[in-house]
Write a protein that holds these residues in place. Sequence first.
Motif, PDB file in Angstrom:
ATOM      1  N   SER A 188      46.830   8.529   3.337  1.00 44.09           N
ATOM      2  CA  SER A 188      46.262   7.231   3.749  1.00 44.09           C
ATOM      3  C   SER A 188      46.458   6.989   5.238  1.00 44.09           C
ATOM      4  N   ASP A 189      46.450   8.072   5.995  1.00 50.63           N
ATOM      5  CA  ASP A 189      46.588   7.963   7.451  1.00 50.63           C
ATOM      6  C   ASP A 189      45.185   7.933   8.053  1.00 50.63           C
ATOM      7  N   LEU A 190      44.580   6.736   8.091  1.00 50.21           N
ATOM      8  CA  LEU A 190      43.194   6.612   8.542  1.00 50.21           C
ATOM      9  C   LEU A 190      43.063   6.878  10.034  1.00 50.21           C
ATOM     10  N   ALA A 191      44.092   6.536  10.793  1.00 52.25           N
ATOM     11  CA  ALA A 191      44.051   6.811  12.234  1.00 52.25           C
ATOM     12  C   ALA A 191      44.001   8.316  12.489  1.00 52.25           C
ATOM     13  N   LYS A 192      44.741   9.076  11.674  1.00 52.41           N
ATOM     14  CA  LYS A 192      44.716  10.526  11.808  1.00 52.41           C
ATOM     15  C   LYS A 192      43.333  11.074  11.474  1.00 52.41           C
ATOM     16  N   CYS A 193      42.694  10.490  10.486  1.00 55.26           N
ATOM     17  CA  CYS A 193      41.338  10.917  10.130  1.00 55.26           C
ATOM     18  C   CYS A 193      40.395  10.747  11.307  1.00 55.26           C
ATOM     19  N   ARG A 194      40.473   9.605  11.969  1.00 48.49           N
ATOM     20  CA  ARG A 194      39.587   9.365  13.113  1.00 48.49           C
ATOM     21  C   ARG A 194      39.930  10.301  14.273  1.00 48.49           C
ATOM     22  N   GLU A 195      41.206  10.607  14.432  1.00 48.13           N
ATOM     23  CA  GLU A 195      41.609  11.536  15.494  1.00 48.13           C
ATOM     24  C   GLU A 195      41.026  12.923  15.255  1.00 48.13           C
ATOM     25  N   ARG A 199      38.409  13.600  13.508  1.00 48.37           N
ATOM     26  CA  ARG A 199      36.961  13.492  13.707  1.00 48.37           C
ATOM     27  C   ARG A 199      36.606  13.650  15.175  1.00 48.37           C
ATOM     28  N   CYS A 200      37.402  13.084  16.059  1.00 46.77           N
ATOM     29  CA  CYS A 200      37.116  13.195  17.494  1.00 46.77           C
ATOM     30  C   CYS A 200      37.295  14.616  18.002  1.00 46.77           C
ATOM     31  N   GLN A 201      38.101  15.418  17.304  1.00 54.08           N
ATOM     32  CA  GLN A 201      38.319  16.803  17.728  1.00 54.08           C
ATOM     33  C   GLN A 201      37.202  17.731  17.265  1.00 54.08           C
ATOM     34  N   MET A 202      36.351  17.270  16.383  1.00 51.57           N
ATOM     35  CA  MET A 202      35.282  18.112  15.841  1.00 51.57           C
ATOM     36  C   MET A 202      34.122  18.240  16.823  1.00 51.57           C
ATOM     37  N   SER A 203      33.421  19.338  16.689  1.00 55.07           N
ATOM     38  CA  SER A 203      32.174  19.480  17.440  1.00 55.07           C
ATOM     39  C   SER A 203      31.094  18.609  16.801  1.00 55.07           C
ATOM     40  N   ASP A 204      30.035  18.389  17.543  1.00 59.01           N
ATOM     41  CA  ASP A 204      28.961  17.525  17.024  1.00 59.01           C
ATOM     42  C   ASP A 204      28.341  18.101  15.764  1.00 59.01           C
ATOM     43  N   SER A 205      28.134  19.410  15.749  1.00 58.16           N
ATOM     44  CA  SER A 205      27.510  20.029  14.567  1.00 58.16           C
ATOM     45  C   SER A 205      28.410  19.914  13.350  1.00 58.16           C
ATOM     46  N   THR A 206      29.717  20.078  13.558  1.00 56.59           N
ATOM     47  CA  THR A 206      30.652  19.937  12.438  1.00 56.59           C
ATOM     48  C   THR A 206      30.692  18.503  11.937  1.00 56.59           C
ATOM     49  N   ALA A 207      30.685  17.560  12.879  1.00 57.29           N
ATOM     50  CA  ALA A 207      30.731  16.147  12.478  1.00 57.29           C
ATOM     51  C   ALA A 207      29.481  15.743  11.718  1.00 57.29           C
ATOM     52  N   ARG A 208      28.340  16.340  12.039  1.00 56.84           N
ATOM     53  CA  ARG A 208      27.098  15.992  11.356  1.00 56.84           C
ATOM     54  C   ARG A 208      26.933  16.700  10.024  1.00 56.84           C
ATOM     55  N   ASP A 209      27.778  17.662   9.749  1.00 59.55           N
ATOM     56  CA  ASP A 209      27.671  18.400   8.494  1.00 59.55           C
ATOM     57  C   ASP A 209      27.838  17.447   7.310  1.00 59.55           C
ATOM     58  N   PRO A 210      27.033  17.604   6.261  1.00 60.11           N
ATOM     59  CA  PRO A 210      27.136  16.686   5.107  1.00 60.11           C
ATOM     60  C   PRO A 210      28.534  16.629   4.491  1.00 60.11           C
ATOM     61  N   SER A 211      29.225  17.769   4.446  1.00 55.86           N
ATOM     62  CA  SER A 211      30.573  17.764   3.866  1.00 55.86           C
ATOM     63  C   SER A 211      31.517  16.902   4.700  1.00 55.86           C
ATOM     64  N   VAL A 224      36.718   7.843   4.211  1.00 60.17           N
ATOM     65  CA  VAL A 224      37.517   7.097   5.190  1.00 60.17           C
ATOM     66  C   VAL A 224      36.962   5.686   5.361  1.00 60.17           C
ATOM     67  N   ALA A 225      35.645   5.588   5.448  1.00 60.58           N
ATOM     68  CA  ALA A 225      35.013   4.282   5.633  1.00 60.58           C
ATOM     69  C   ALA A 225      35.293   3.368   4.442  1.00 60.58           C
ATOM     70  N   LEU A 226      35.310   3.915   3.240  1.00 55.68           N
ATOM     71  CA  LEU A 226      35.611   3.092   2.067  1.00 55.68           C
ATOM     72  C   LEU A 226      37.039   2.555   2.125  1.00 55.68           C
ATOM     73  N   LYS A 227      37.965   3.409   2.579  1.00 60.04           N
ATOM     74  CA  LYS A 227      39.351   2.966   2.632  1.00 60.04           C
ATOM     75  C   LYS A 227      39.583   1.897   3.690  1.00 60.04           C
ATOM     76  N   CYS A 228      38.896   2.038   4.824  1.00 56.95           N
ATOM     77  CA  CYS A 228      39.093   1.050   5.892  1.00 56.95           C
ATOM     78  C   CYS A 228      38.019  -0.032   5.879  1.00 56.95           C
ATOM     79  N   GLN A 229      37.130   0.002   4.857  1.00 50.91           N
ATOM     80  CA  GLN A 229      36.084  -1.015   4.670  1.00 50.91           C
ATOM     81  C   GLN A 229      35.193  -1.148   5.909  1.00 50.91           C
ATOM     82  N   ASP A 230      34.872   0.000   6.472  1.00 53.53           N
ATOM     83  CA  ASP A 230      33.961   0.042   7.616  1.00 53.53           C
ATOM     84  C   ASP A 230      32.532   0.203   7.078  1.00 53.53           C
TER      85      ASP A 230
END
Length: 957
Positions: free
Chosen positions: A490-497, A499-511, A519-525
């Motif tokens: 439940s470390d949502l800040a780590k999840c976002r961190e 995500r920032c380290q990923m390349s654009d293609s990796t971030a856009r991947d459906p998986s 993550v968005a469901l947990k933080c209600q974003d």
Amino acid sequence: MALATKSGPKVNRRLDSAIAFATRLEETFRDAPLTLPLLADSLHVHIDSVALVATLARTSQLREFDERGTRIWNLATKIKDDDRLHNCEPSRLCCWIARSRALSLQSQVRTRQQHRCHSSSDSGTDDVRVLKTALKASKYCLDQGQLGVTEQVVERAAFYEQRLHKVSRVDNTRVLHSSIRRLSNEYYILRITLAWRQERLDLAEIWLANLSPDRHMPEAAVAEQLADVLFQIGRDQARKQLDKSALQWLDRAYDTLAGQDTAERAFDVTELRCCIMHSTVHILLKDRCEENFSRAWDIIHELEGATKNVVVVWLLKLEIHSIDQSAAHDYYEILIQIVRQIHLSDANMTTIFHYVHELRKQSPRLAHTVLVTFVSERLLAMEEIAWVEKTLITIVWNCTTSQDLEDTTGPLEELLDTVAAKTLSALGTSATHAAQILMLKRVEALYRLGDYDQADIWCRLALHNLFDSSGTSNIAKLQRKRILCALGKSDLAKCREIRCQMSDSTARDPSTQYLLYRVALKCQDVDLAAGCLSSISEESMTDNTLLYACVLEAQKSGDRSQVIRALSRVLETTGYKATSGLCLPALLRLNGRMLIQELESGHVQDQHYVGELCKVFEGAAVAAKTARRGSSQTDTFASTELDWFSRNSYNVALKMCTSWPPDMTLRIVRACSNFIDLYPDDNDSMQASDLSLRRLFCDYLGCCLLVTLARAEDEIQEQLQHYLVLRKTMNDFRTLVKQQVSKLDGGAKSDLLRKYSCLIAFDFEAAARLKSWTSLGELIDESELCGDNSIYNVMADVVLASEAPTEVVIATLQQIVNRVWLQDLDNIDRLARWIRCLLTLALSSNIEMAENLIDQVHSIAQSARAVRSAAALCIAHSSPLSADNECVQRTTTYPGEELEWVATTTFNRAIDFYCAAHDGACRRWAEKAIGLADLGEDERRLHRLLQAKYLGLAWDR
């Protein structure tokens, strides 16, 4: 001689044939050696032929045969180096060469044998030459696996070995004696080898006995050759799991070398002795008894003093220590010396890894120490990156598969940093993939156990820059695994961190988007969730697995709005169509139920949700229709599914028709009608009646919504389209209502007739707007079925406000007036107003109709008065005065103002006729006006006035 004479021609033919073949074979060797395999069969025949008849041949034949055989032998010896044979199959060609040598040899043997019969010389020199040739040919045939040919040659050689043995007893010439002794030993060694190859070790034992010290003590070179053969036999027996026999032969090999002076060939003999001892130790260790262990240690101590190759001794010690589980530390001490001192080669690397694996069985931690030492002290100084890669993979494998090394992630990371700093480059692709696969397996195991911290550490190790050649997909997989670990904590800040380290293609991947959705469901974003769903749906046109997973995650979170959005995305990607592995009715039903609950909760009245619910019911209706049409999907939408959708759509439409926009409600009503139409025809009577009534109410509600939309529509074409659909819907209602009215009674029937009356009024309005003038009269006639006179108010207002031609308006109003006059005299006020309108129109367009209307007014007013008078007379005879007055007041008469207006208007038109010199018309109209005035309630004042004016007209002009 008789036998020779009798057999002479046959012998000569065979020998001549053999000589001819020898000539051909000689030419083939010289000119076309690649065709030698074609002579294989003939070669076998002539070998046998020579063996049978050579003793009976003439001297001249034998001499020629000897000469040709010698030439063939020499050619066969040289043919091995011929360039023309480089592309020929070596084994087959060598086989033919060996057999050719055998043919030449047998020629010489038989020739020399025949010559010996006529020669008095007994020096043994020729026999030595023949035996040498025989041994050489036998070895060559044996090497090529020609055991049959070898046996034939050896049998011939046996004769000469025996002859030479006799000669050596007579002739004590040192050179000849030494040569005969050496050849005899070689002969018996060859016999032993052949017996072994023929799997006749009993014969080998016999031949070996002939080499005992009491007869011939082998020389050093021959002893080494014999020891090697015995060693090979021992190893072969060991491979066959015949350990006792193997030890016996190995001991013989060792004893053979032990009694010889090996100074001249010290290195070869020492190596052979080491191999013998090594194999002996191996066999001894199979039977784990104290006696064997003691003997194995004795052999090792002996070998330690006999050889300078300490590595061999160390390896044997490792073999013994590998059996004793308590000797892991001793095993480690020896192995660490080996990796620090051994000469590095591919073979030695394989050896090291073998013993590291053996040490790992006893202590994975010690094996890890050995490998780390090996890399740090030896391999990093080398330029063989392949060795470094192999060792690193072994280290990773050991760390990821051993429970004792769970705390080695820190030192392992330091080692990777050291290797990266020394090599200045990433590992190769194959090594990187191997290491990452091992690490990923460890990550999966830790993740299943819920140890998210350790799993994340292994992911970081797998993402080390030493593994940069892993490729984008593998890096993305590991980064996504890190997000899963962070989600587990439940470390949502780590999840976002991450995500920032990923390349654009990796971030856009459906998986990746799926994980970010979690993550968005947990933080209600809400915005992040919407973006993730959009990205996943765009990339999931053929596979909706991730969208299904999003639905499940949304359900787990308890956020109904997110469940609705995810389900809507699934339905959009499928186009509301059934696909393999998807139960479309269940999916639609779930989405519909969620939307209804959300809308009924009162928290949300978003038009988006209303629209989504409309899409659900409409999509379900289309899918159900498609399923009913296709024979293979008949059961996709069963009657139970249709019942759920039709009932819920109907209930929602009724509940929300006043709060939702009419167009949204209309869409749901239409979907409900479509569901009802899809029911099978074999329903029972009760269900059929229920469905018919539900369909009636849907049509009723649909018509009400359509007229609302039409009245509110500013665009004429859209408005007319609404009216057109209304008329079609009314036709459906009209068909069904006539069937249902006869089945109902009481309040249900009255309610249905009221709805019928209302829809007739809407249909009348639609017909007027669509300028379907002929339908107006038909609808007035149809209204009689309802028994509701209030409908005529609407019809009159509609026709008066329409763009209908005057004659249509007059005819329609006339029909309405007639209906009301016949059915409802209690409401003369309304009738009087319509007549006034109708008379106004008729006076300007149809004077004849106007005159008829005046007559109708007179008749209505007169009838009303008569009714009132009859009521008053009845009251006077039967009721008290107060009650009489009340009843009389309730009895309606023609309105005085309206009657006065009609009378005045009629008289004025009479005056118009008078002015136009139409005296006849003037008199008729004037008399009608006076008659109407006479029916008024003004004490005949208007009557007297009009009559006076009429009498004052001058008719003679």
